[in-house]
Write a protein that holds these residues in place. Structure first.
Motif, PDB file in Angstrom:
ATOM      1  N   TYR A   8       0.817  -1.317   0.076  1.00 16.18           N
ATOM      2  CA  TYR A   8      -0.040   0.046   0.038  1.00 16.18           C
ATOM      3  C   TYR A   8       0.844   1.274  -0.149  1.00 16.18           C
ATOM      4  CZ  TYR A   8      -3.127  -3.797   1.559  1.00 16.18           C
ATOM      5  OH  TYR A   8      -3.775  -4.707   1.486  1.00 16.18           O
ATOM      6  N   THR A   9       1.863   1.624   0.842  1.00 20.23           N
ATOM      7  CA  THR A   9       2.474   2.585   1.047  1.00 20.23           C
ATOM      8  C   THR A   9       3.915   2.579   0.080  1.00 20.23           C
ATOM      9  OG1 THR A   9       3.378   1.735   2.918  1.00 20.23           O
ATOM     10  CG2 THR A   9       1.763   3.565   3.343  1.00 20.23           C
ATOM     11  N   TRP A  10       4.021   1.808  -0.689  1.00 21.33           N
ATOM     12  CA  TRP A  10       5.312   1.986  -1.750  1.00 21.33           C
ATOM     13  C   TRP A  10       4.946   2.667  -2.866  1.00 21.33           C
ATOM     14  CZ3 TRP A  10      10.274   1.457   0.179  1.00 21.33           C
ATOM     15  CH2 TRP A  10      10.306   0.685   1.167  1.00 21.33           C
ATOM     16  N   GLN A  11       5.718   3.287  -3.569  1.00 27.18           N
ATOM     17  CA  GLN A  11       5.678   4.026  -4.815  1.00 27.18           C
ATOM     18  C   GLN A  11       5.830   2.899  -5.988  1.00 27.18           C
ATOM     19  OE1 GLN A  11       4.470   7.181  -4.894  1.00 27.18           O
ATOM     20  NE2 GLN A  11       4.447   6.764  -2.571  1.00 27.18           N
ATOM     21  N   ASN A  12       6.596   2.063  -5.846  1.00 25.32           N
ATOM     22  CA  ASN A  12       6.922   1.383  -7.178  1.00 25.32           C
ATOM     23  C   ASN A  12       8.294   0.035  -6.651  1.00 25.32           C
ATOM     24  OD1 ASN A  12       9.932   2.153  -7.826  1.00 25.32           O
ATOM     25  ND2 ASN A  12       9.035   4.149  -8.084  1.00 25.32           N
ATOM     26  N   ALA A  13       8.137  -0.765  -7.484  1.00 23.23           N
ATOM     27  CA  ALA A  13       9.013  -1.991  -7.213  1.00 23.23           C
ATOM     28  C   ALA A  13      10.566  -1.642  -7.166  1.00 23.23           C
ATOM     29  CB  ALA A  13       8.755  -3.034  -8.344  1.00 23.23           C
ATOM     30  N   GLU A  14      10.839  -0.985  -7.826  1.00 21.40           N
ATOM     31  CA  GLU A  14      12.428  -0.503  -7.795  1.00 21.40           C
ATOM     32  C   GLU A  14      12.705   0.142  -6.529  1.00 21.40           C
ATOM     33  OE1 GLU A  14      15.571  -0.913  -9.911  1.00 21.40           O
ATOM     34  OE2 GLU A  14      13.833  -0.551 -11.572  1.00 21.40           O
ATOM     35  N   GLU A  15      11.937   1.059  -5.994  1.00 21.22           N
ATOM     36  CA  GLU A  15      12.120   1.806  -4.705  1.00 21.22           C
ATOM     37  C   GLU A  15      12.262   0.792  -3.670  1.00 21.22           C
ATOM     38  OE1 GLU A  15       8.980   4.022  -3.183  1.00 21.22           O
ATOM     39  OE2 GLU A  15      10.257   5.527  -2.300  1.00 21.22           O
ATOM     40  N   THR A  16      11.121  -0.090  -3.690  1.00 23.23           N
ATOM     41  CA  THR A  16      11.086  -1.061  -2.470  1.00 23.23           C
ATOM     42  C   THR A  16      12.242  -1.852  -2.500  1.00 23.23           C
ATOM     43  OG1 THR A  16       8.736  -1.116  -3.039  1.00 23.23           O
ATOM     44  CG2 THR A  16       9.700  -2.616  -1.457  1.00 23.23           C
ATOM     45  N   SER A  17      12.605  -2.541  -3.697  1.00 28.82           N
ATOM     46  CA  SER A  17      13.999  -3.390  -3.808  1.00 28.82           C
ATOM     47  C   SER A  17      15.102  -2.744  -3.063  1.00 28.82           C
ATOM     48  CB  SER A  17      13.709  -3.862  -4.991  1.00 28.82           C
ATOM     49  OG  SER A  17      15.146  -4.456  -5.262  1.00 28.82           O
ATOM     50  N   LEU A  18      15.386  -1.560  -3.514  1.00 30.54           N
ATOM     51  CA  LEU A  18      16.392  -0.673  -3.164  1.00 30.54           C
ATOM     52  C   LEU A  18      16.545  -0.592  -1.294  1.00 30.54           C
ATOM     53  CD1 LEU A  18      18.729   0.778  -4.535  1.00 30.54           C
ATOM     54  CD2 LEU A  18      17.261   2.858  -4.048  1.00 30.54           C
ATOM     55  N   TYR A  19      15.334  -0.058  -0.978  1.00 32.10           N
ATOM     56  CA  TYR A  19      15.509   0.066   0.446  1.00 32.10           C
ATOM     57  C   TYR A  19      15.529  -1.469   1.239  1.00 32.10           C
ATOM     58  CZ  TYR A  19      15.182   5.093   0.254  1.00 32.10           C
ATOM     59  OH  TYR A  19      15.666   6.097  -0.102  1.00 32.10           O
ATOM     60  N   TYR A  20      14.847  -2.327   0.474  1.00 27.59           N
ATOM     61  CA  TYR A  20      14.953  -3.680   1.217  1.00 27.59           C
ATOM     62  C   TYR A  20      16.198  -4.305   1.292  1.00 27.59           C
ATOM     63  CZ  TYR A  20       9.985  -4.469   2.691  1.00 27.59           C
ATOM     64  OH  TYR A  20       8.991  -4.691   3.149  1.00 27.59           O
ATOM     65  N   GLN A  21      17.161  -4.072   0.098  1.00 27.48           N
ATOM     66  CA  GLN A  21      18.611  -4.444   0.119  1.00 27.48           C
ATOM     67  C   GLN A  21      19.242  -3.763   0.836  1.00 27.48           C
ATOM     68  OE1 GLN A  21      19.959  -5.517  -3.960  1.00 27.48           O
ATOM     69  NE2 GLN A  21      17.985  -4.996  -4.692  1.00 27.48           N
ATOM     70  N   LEU A  22      19.298  -2.429   0.777  1.00 25.71           N
ATOM     71  CA  LEU A  22      20.010  -1.788   1.748  1.00 25.71           C
ATOM     72  C   LEU A  22      19.921  -2.111   3.227  1.00 25.71           C
ATOM     73  CD1 LEU A  22      21.250   0.690   0.858  1.00 25.71           C
ATOM     74  CD2 LEU A  22      19.592   2.320   1.995  1.00 25.71           C
ATOM     75  N   VAL A  23      18.821  -2.373   3.828  1.00 31.71           N
ATOM     76  CA  VAL A  23      18.625  -2.925   5.232  1.00 31.71           C
ATOM     77  C   VAL A  23      19.070  -4.460   5.272  1.00 31.71           C
ATOM     78  CG1 VAL A  23      17.002  -3.532   6.981  1.00 31.71           C
ATOM     79  CG2 VAL A  23      16.775  -1.357   5.903  1.00 31.71           C
ATOM     80  N   ALA A  24      18.790  -5.418   4.207  1.00 34.48           N
ATOM     81  CA  ALA A  24      18.925  -6.863   4.266  1.00 34.48           C
ATOM     82  C   ALA A  24      20.557  -6.841   4.296  1.00 34.48           C
ATOM     83  CB  ALA A  24      18.717  -7.500   3.121  1.00 34.48           C
TER      84      ALA A  24
END
Ligand SMILES: Nc1ncnc2c1ncn2[C@@H]1O[C@H](COP(=O)(O)OP(=O)(O)O)[C@@H](O)[C@H]1O
Ligand SMILES: O=C(O)C[C@@H](O)[C@H](O)C(=O)COP(=O)(O)O
Length: 324
Positions: free
Chosen positions: A174-190
């Motif tokens: 719901y609150t994410w803008q697009n798949a690229e952005e989500t993946s980027l921040y998820y990878q950063l934390v992971a």
């Protein structure tokens, strides 16, 4: 030396409005029961009920619902001193649930301008985090600023302080803008997390790619800080992989399923209890599965979380009867 908190969770604490009438779509549901919700809050509640010492960093509305959530969390033993009241009028997130059948349940989230997304970096205290053994980060808090920066700050502080970082992917579109952005921040934390827990679908979101095997996923992530990766697959159970190359699997405890939501958060609470008490990875998967099985047979995702006696009795009984 033992720390004040076994774990501190950061992110959303919200309200679940769960359909009291089952086996019908939301359009036809008239009655809802109010519970505390929000994945990291549910994990915190489940952990506290199991006897863990728990703190929470988050932001709630300064109204009756915000007060209700903070009060409930305090009543189960969570330290709520770092749960900030929003002074700009943002309202707490709401999740309506729909139970069409045991196989088909869904959630509808109201999260526009939700108070938890306004947690700011200067509301994350280094001294507070220093008191924790583990920091539990849920992915959804990364979806928007300023909550994104607050969580990244907590992550960096945890690394600096030697606090173990648990990343629960908890992907909510719901609150994410697009798949690229989500993946980027998820990878950063992971890349900085010590333990990563998610469903196969959530790891696909992290990788922004569908179809990778667990082996491909872990090969990439183990190049960074993670020592343990848990990949859940609903009724097929869960697998845990260690950086040393070990693999563990646990199936599920069969139960009369009322609804499927709540499985992930209860799994995390059960898993982290066993993990932080050094009971072994196999036992951690078992505790996670058992907690999930208990919660999906009941209406709420928070109140239904078992205490330690209920969890161990459930496992003992299930193992005697051979129902897993
Ligand atoms: N139908 C089910 N019966 C018993 N246990 C289940 C069932 N579905 C899920 N679980 C347990 O809950 C865990 C988490 O469920 P899963 O659906 O993979 O996660 P999430 O709720 O985060 O999407 C599973 O690994 C399993 O142990
Ligand atoms: O995480 C939310 O904001 C909603 C939850 O409170 C809700 O109970 C739920 O969907 C839990 O599902 P889970 O992540 O599968 O445990």
């Amino acid at each position: 030396m033992s720390k004040k908190f076994d774990l501190i969770a950061i992110g959303r604490a919200a309200v679940d409005l769960n359909a009291v009438e089952y086996n019908r779509p939301l359009e036809e549901t008239k009655t809802f029961a109010k519970f505390v919700g929000g994945s990291p809050a549910n994990i915190a509640i489940g952990s506290a009920k199991l006897g863990q010492k728990v703190g929470f960093i988050g932001k709630v509305s300064d109204d009756q619902l915000g007060h209700y959530v903070t009060q409930y969390m305090a009543e189960v033993g969570i330290d709520t001193s770092q749960m900030v009241k929003d002074d700009a009028g943002h309202k707490i997130g709401l999740t309506f649930t729909e139970i069409i059948s045991p196989e088909e349940s869904d959630i509808l989230m109201y999260r526009n301008e939700a108070a938890d997304l306004y947690l700011a970096a200067d509301e994350v205290s280094k001294d507070y985090l220093d008191q924790a053994q583990m920091l539990v980060i849920s992915g959804t808090g990364l979806a928007q600023s300023p909550s994104r920066e607050a969580i990244l700050k907590a992550l960096l502080l945890a690394k600096e302080l030697g606090v173990e970082v648990i990343f629960e992917l908890d992907y909510r579109p719901y609150t994410w803008q697009n798949a690229e952005e989500t993946s980027l921040y998820y990878q950063l934390v992971a890349q900085k997390a010590d333990v990563i827990i998610g469903t196969r679908d959530e790891f696909d979101v992290l990788e922004n790619h569908q179809g990778n095997t667990d082996e491909q996923t872990i090969a990439t992530l183990f190049q960074y800080d993670a020592n343990l990766i848990v990949i859940k697959s609903g009724v097929q159970g869960s697998n845990a992989y260690t950086k040393a190359g070990d693999k563990y699997h646990f199936g599920v405890f069969k139960t009369k399923v009322l609804k499927s939501f709540g499985a992930g958060d209860s799994f995390a609470a059960g898993f982290l209890y066993a993990y932080s008490h050094h009971l072994g990875i196999e036992t951690a998967l078992k505790y996670g599965s058992a907690a999930a099985s208990i919660v999906i047979s009941q209406l709420s995702s928070s109140e239904a979380m078992p205490n330690l006696a209920q969890l161990t009795e459930f496992i003992q009984k299930a193992e005697t009867q051979g129902v897993h």
